[in-house]
Enzyme design. Structure first.
Site, PDB file in Angstrom:
ATOM      1  CB  CYS A   1      -9.640  -6.579  -7.253  1.00 21.13           C
ATOM      2  SG  CYS A   1      -8.158  -6.033  -8.124  1.00 21.13           S
TER       3      CYS A   1
ATOM      4  CD  GLU B   1      -4.827 -10.983  -5.913  1.00 18.41           C
ATOM      5  OE1 GLU B   1      -4.246 -10.038  -5.356  1.00 18.41           O
ATOM      6  OE2 GLU B   1      -6.031 -11.215  -5.759  1.00 18.41           O
TER       7      GLU B   1
ATOM      8  CB  CYS C   1      -5.983  -9.038  -9.737  1.00 15.29           C
ATOM      9  SG  CYS C   1      -4.996  -8.018  -8.616  1.00 15.29           S
TER      10      CYS C   1
ATOM     11  CD  GLU D   1      -2.941  -1.320   2.183  1.00 11.43           C
ATOM     12  OE1 GLU D   1      -2.839  -0.576   3.188  1.00 11.43           O
ATOM     13  OE2 GLU D   1      -3.863  -2.137   2.031  1.00 11.43           O
ATOM     14  CG  ASN D   2       2.206   5.015  -2.038  1.00 15.83           C
ATOM     15  OD1 ASN D   2       1.888   6.191  -1.909  1.00 15.83           O
ATOM     16  ND2 ASN D   2       3.434   4.640  -2.338  1.00 15.83           N
ATOM     17  CB  ALA D   3       0.902   7.960   1.903  1.00 17.70           C
TER      18      ALA D   3
ATOM     19  CB  CYS E   1      -3.687  -6.547  -5.779  1.00 20.32           C
ATOM     20  SG  CYS E   1      -5.178  -5.557  -5.670  1.00 20.32           S
TER      21      CYS E   1
HETATM   22  N1  THU Z   1      -6.064  -6.599  -2.222  1.00 16.74           N
HETATM   23  C1  THU Z   1      -5.248  -7.534  -2.803  1.00 16.74           C
HETATM   24  O1  THU Z   1      -4.029  -7.553  -2.580  1.00 16.74           O
HETATM   25  N2  THU Z   1      -5.814  -8.448  -3.641  1.00 16.74           N
HETATM   26  C2  THU Z   1      -7.145  -8.503  -3.939  1.00 16.74           C
HETATM   27  O2  THU Z   1      -7.558  -9.342  -4.737  1.00 16.74           O
HETATM   28  C3  THU Z   1      -8.091  -7.591  -3.287  1.00 16.74           C
HETATM   29  C4  THU Z   1      -7.490  -6.527  -2.453  1.00 16.74           C
HETATM   30  C5  THU Z   1      -5.471  -5.612  -1.321  1.00 16.74           C
HETATM   31  C6  THU Z   1      -5.444  -4.207  -1.831  1.00 16.74           C
HETATM   32  C7  THU Z   1      -5.383  -3.423  -0.552  1.00 16.74           C
HETATM   33  O3  THU Z   1      -4.019  -3.338  -0.139  1.00 16.74           O
HETATM   34  C8  THU Z   1      -6.136  -4.275   0.451  1.00 16.74           C
HETATM   35  O4  THU Z   1      -6.193  -5.578  -0.117  1.00 16.74           O
HETATM   36  C9  THU Z   1      -7.537  -3.801   0.754  1.00 16.74           C
HETATM   37  O5  THU Z   1      -8.254  -3.608  -0.399  1.00 16.74           O
END
Ligand code: THU
Length: 160
Positions: A112, A75, A115, A64-66, A73
Protein backbone atom coordinates in the site's frame (compact mmCIF):
# COMPACT_ATOMS: atom_id res chain seq x y z
CA UNK A 1 4.49 23.75 -20.52
CA UNK A 2 6.52 20.58 -20.20
CA UNK A 3 5.72 17.09 -19.03
CA UNK A 4 7.57 14.77 -16.69
CA UNK A 5 7.49 11.10 -17.64
CA UNK A 6 7.55 8.63 -14.79
CA UNK A 7 9.00 5.34 -15.97
CA UNK A 8 9.42 2.19 -13.93
CA UNK A 9 9.80 -1.47 -14.74
CA UNK A 10 8.50 -4.49 -12.89
CA UNK A 11 9.76 -7.95 -13.82
CA UNK A 12 7.05 -10.59 -14.06
CA UNK A 13 7.84 -14.26 -13.41
CA UNK A 14 4.98 -16.54 -14.39
CA UNK A 15 5.84 -19.26 -11.85
CA UNK A 16 7.74 -19.46 -8.60
CA UNK A 17 10.08 -22.06 -10.13
CA UNK A 18 11.37 -19.35 -12.47
CA UNK A 19 12.53 -17.11 -9.61
CA UNK A 20 16.22 -16.91 -8.66
CA UNK A 21 16.74 -19.18 -5.66
CA UNK A 22 17.33 -16.45 -3.08
CA UNK A 23 14.10 -14.69 -4.09
CA UNK A 24 12.09 -17.92 -4.01
CA UNK A 25 13.50 -18.68 -0.58
CA UNK A 26 12.52 -15.28 0.83
CA UNK A 27 9.05 -15.62 -0.66
CA UNK A 28 8.64 -18.96 1.08
CA UNK A 29 9.43 -17.23 4.36
CA UNK A 30 6.77 -14.64 3.57
CA UNK A 31 4.32 -17.55 3.03
CA UNK A 32 5.19 -18.79 6.51
CA UNK A 33 4.75 -15.31 7.98
CA UNK A 34 1.25 -15.00 6.49
CA UNK A 35 0.12 -17.86 8.75
CA UNK A 36 0.71 -15.59 11.75
CA UNK A 37 -1.53 -12.82 10.43
CA UNK A 38 -4.05 -11.50 12.93
CA UNK A 39 -6.85 -10.44 10.60
CA UNK A 40 -10.24 -11.22 12.21
CA UNK A 41 -11.84 -8.26 10.40
CA UNK A 42 -10.60 -8.55 6.81
CA UNK A 43 -9.63 -12.27 6.81
CA UNK A 44 -6.96 -11.10 4.35
CA UNK A 45 -3.68 -12.70 5.42
CA UNK A 46 -0.49 -10.93 4.46
CA UNK A 47 3.05 -12.11 5.15
CA UNK A 48 6.31 -10.24 4.64
CA UNK A 49 9.92 -11.36 4.87
CA UNK A 50 12.63 -8.71 4.89
CA UNK A 51 16.28 -9.56 4.29
CA UNK A 52 19.06 -7.30 5.54
CA UNK A 53 22.35 -6.78 3.71
CA UNK A 54 23.97 -9.22 6.15
CA UNK A 55 21.51 -11.93 5.10
CA UNK A 56 19.41 -11.88 8.27
CA UNK A 57 15.65 -12.24 7.69
CA UNK A 58 12.82 -10.67 9.70
CA UNK A 59 9.23 -11.70 9.19
CA UNK A 60 6.01 -9.77 9.72
CA UNK A 61 2.29 -10.23 9.19
CA UNK A 62 -0.67 -7.88 9.23
CA UNK A 63 -2.00 -7.15 12.70
CA UNK A 64 -5.53 -5.76 12.82
CA UNK A 65 -7.37 -3.96 15.59
CA UNK A 66 -10.98 -3.30 16.57
CA UNK A 67 -10.07 0.38 16.21
CA UNK A 68 -9.23 -0.06 12.52
CA UNK A 69 -6.47 2.54 12.02
CA UNK A 70 -4.51 1.05 14.91
CA UNK A 71 -3.63 -2.07 12.92
CA UNK A 72 -0.50 -2.41 10.80
CA UNK A 73 0.41 -3.97 7.46
CA UNK A 74 2.74 -6.96 7.23
CA UNK A 75 5.45 -4.99 5.45
CA UNK A 76 5.73 -2.33 8.13
CA UNK A 77 5.54 -4.89 10.93
CA UNK A 78 8.66 -6.55 9.46
CA UNK A 79 10.32 -3.27 8.50
CA UNK A 80 10.06 -1.53 11.85
CA UNK A 81 11.08 -4.60 13.81
CA UNK A 82 14.16 -4.99 11.61
CA UNK A 83 15.31 -1.37 11.67
CA UNK A 84 14.52 -0.92 15.36
CA UNK A 85 16.88 -3.79 16.16
CA UNK A 86 19.44 -3.24 13.38
CA UNK A 87 19.51 0.51 12.80
CA UNK A 88 22.85 0.44 10.98
CA UNK A 89 22.30 -2.43 8.55
CA UNK A 90 20.94 -1.76 5.08
CA UNK A 91 17.93 -3.64 3.73
CA UNK A 92 18.48 -5.83 0.67
CA UNK A 93 14.99 -7.01 -0.25
CA UNK A 94 11.45 -7.62 0.97
CA UNK A 95 8.99 -10.28 -0.15
CA UNK A 96 5.26 -9.87 0.42
CA UNK A 97 2.47 -12.36 -0.19
CA UNK A 98 -1.27 -12.37 0.45
CA UNK A 99 -3.66 -15.22 1.11
CA UNK A 100 -7.38 -14.60 0.84
CA UNK A 101 -9.21 -17.89 1.60
CA UNK A 102 -12.63 -16.44 0.73
CA UNK A 103 -11.53 -15.19 -2.67
CA UNK A 104 -8.22 -16.82 -3.76
CA UNK A 105 -5.95 -14.28 -5.41
CA UNK A 106 -4.41 -14.85 -8.81
CA UNK A 107 -2.51 -11.57 -9.03
CA UNK A 108 0.30 -10.46 -6.69
CA UNK A 109 -0.38 -8.15 -3.77
CA UNK A 110 1.43 -4.82 -4.02
CA UNK A 111 2.44 -2.77 -0.95
CA UNK A 112 0.00 0.00 0.00
CA UNK A 113 1.02 3.64 -0.28
CA UNK A 114 1.87 3.94 3.41
CA UNK A 115 4.21 0.95 3.21
CA UNK A 116 5.88 2.29 0.07
CA UNK A 117 6.53 5.62 1.76
CA UNK A 118 7.87 3.89 4.89
CA UNK A 119 10.16 1.59 2.92
CA UNK A 120 11.41 4.46 0.75
CA UNK A 121 12.68 6.25 3.85
CA UNK A 122 15.18 3.44 4.46
CA UNK A 123 16.24 3.23 0.84
CA UNK A 124 17.30 6.85 1.29
CA UNK A 125 18.74 6.36 4.75
CA UNK A 126 21.07 3.56 3.61
CA UNK A 127 21.59 4.77 0.04
CA UNK A 128 20.77 1.30 -1.22
CA UNK A 129 17.84 0.03 -3.26
CA UNK A 130 15.42 -2.43 -1.67
CA UNK A 131 14.22 -5.11 -4.07
CA UNK A 132 10.50 -5.86 -3.67
CA UNK A 133 9.08 -9.30 -4.47
CA UNK A 134 5.27 -9.42 -4.70
CA UNK A 135 3.10 -12.52 -4.92
CA UNK A 136 -0.15 -14.26 -4.20
CA UNK A 137 -0.54 -17.93 -3.36
CA UNK A 138 -0.81 -18.70 -7.06
CA UNK A 139 -0.18 -16.83 -10.27
CA UNK A 140 2.66 -14.59 -11.40
CA UNK A 141 5.28 -12.92 -9.21
CA UNK A 142 6.28 -9.28 -9.61
CA UNK A 143 9.80 -8.07 -8.82
CA UNK A 144 10.62 -4.37 -8.56
CA UNK A 145 14.25 -3.34 -8.35
CA UNK A 146 13.57 -0.57 -5.86
CA UNK A 147 10.88 1.07 -3.75
CA UNK A 148 11.45 4.26 -5.74
CA UNK A 149 10.16 2.40 -8.80
CA UNK A 150 6.91 1.72 -6.92
CA UNK A 151 6.61 5.28 -5.63
CA UNK A 152 7.72 7.72 -8.31
CA UNK A 153 7.43 11.44 -7.70
CA UNK A 154 7.78 10.86 -3.96
CA UNK A 155 8.20 13.13 -0.97
CA UNK A 156 11.56 12.55 0.71
CA UNK A 157 13.85 14.27 3.17
CA UNK A 158 15.46 16.07 0.22
CA UNK A 159 12.63 18.59 0.64
CA UNK A 160 13.27 19.25 4.31
N1 THU B 1 -2.41 -5.24 4.15
C1 THU B 1 -1.08 -5.52 4.32
O1 THU B 1 -0.67 -6.12 5.32
N2 THU B 1 -0.20 -5.12 3.35
C2 THU B 1 -0.56 -4.46 2.21
O2 THU B 1 0.30 -4.10 1.41
C3 THU B 1 -1.98 -4.20 1.92
C4 THU B 1 -2.93 -4.53 3.00
C5 THU B 1 -3.35 -5.66 5.18
C6 THU B 1 -3.97 -4.56 5.98
C7 THU B 1 -5.24 -5.21 6.45
O3 THU B 1 -4.96 -5.95 7.63
C8 THU B 1 -5.61 -6.18 5.34
O4 THU B 1 -4.42 -6.36 4.58
C9 THU B 1 -6.71 -5.71 4.43
O5 THU B 1 -6.46 -4.45 3.95
Amino acid sequence: MRTINLNAQIKVYERREELPAELADLLKQADDAARNAYCPYSHFQVGAALQLANGEVFKGSNQENAAFPSGLCAERTALYYAVANHPDTAIRRLAVVAVNPANPLTEPIVPCGNCRQSLLEYEHKFGQNIEIIMAAEHGPIYVANSVADLLPCSFTNDYL
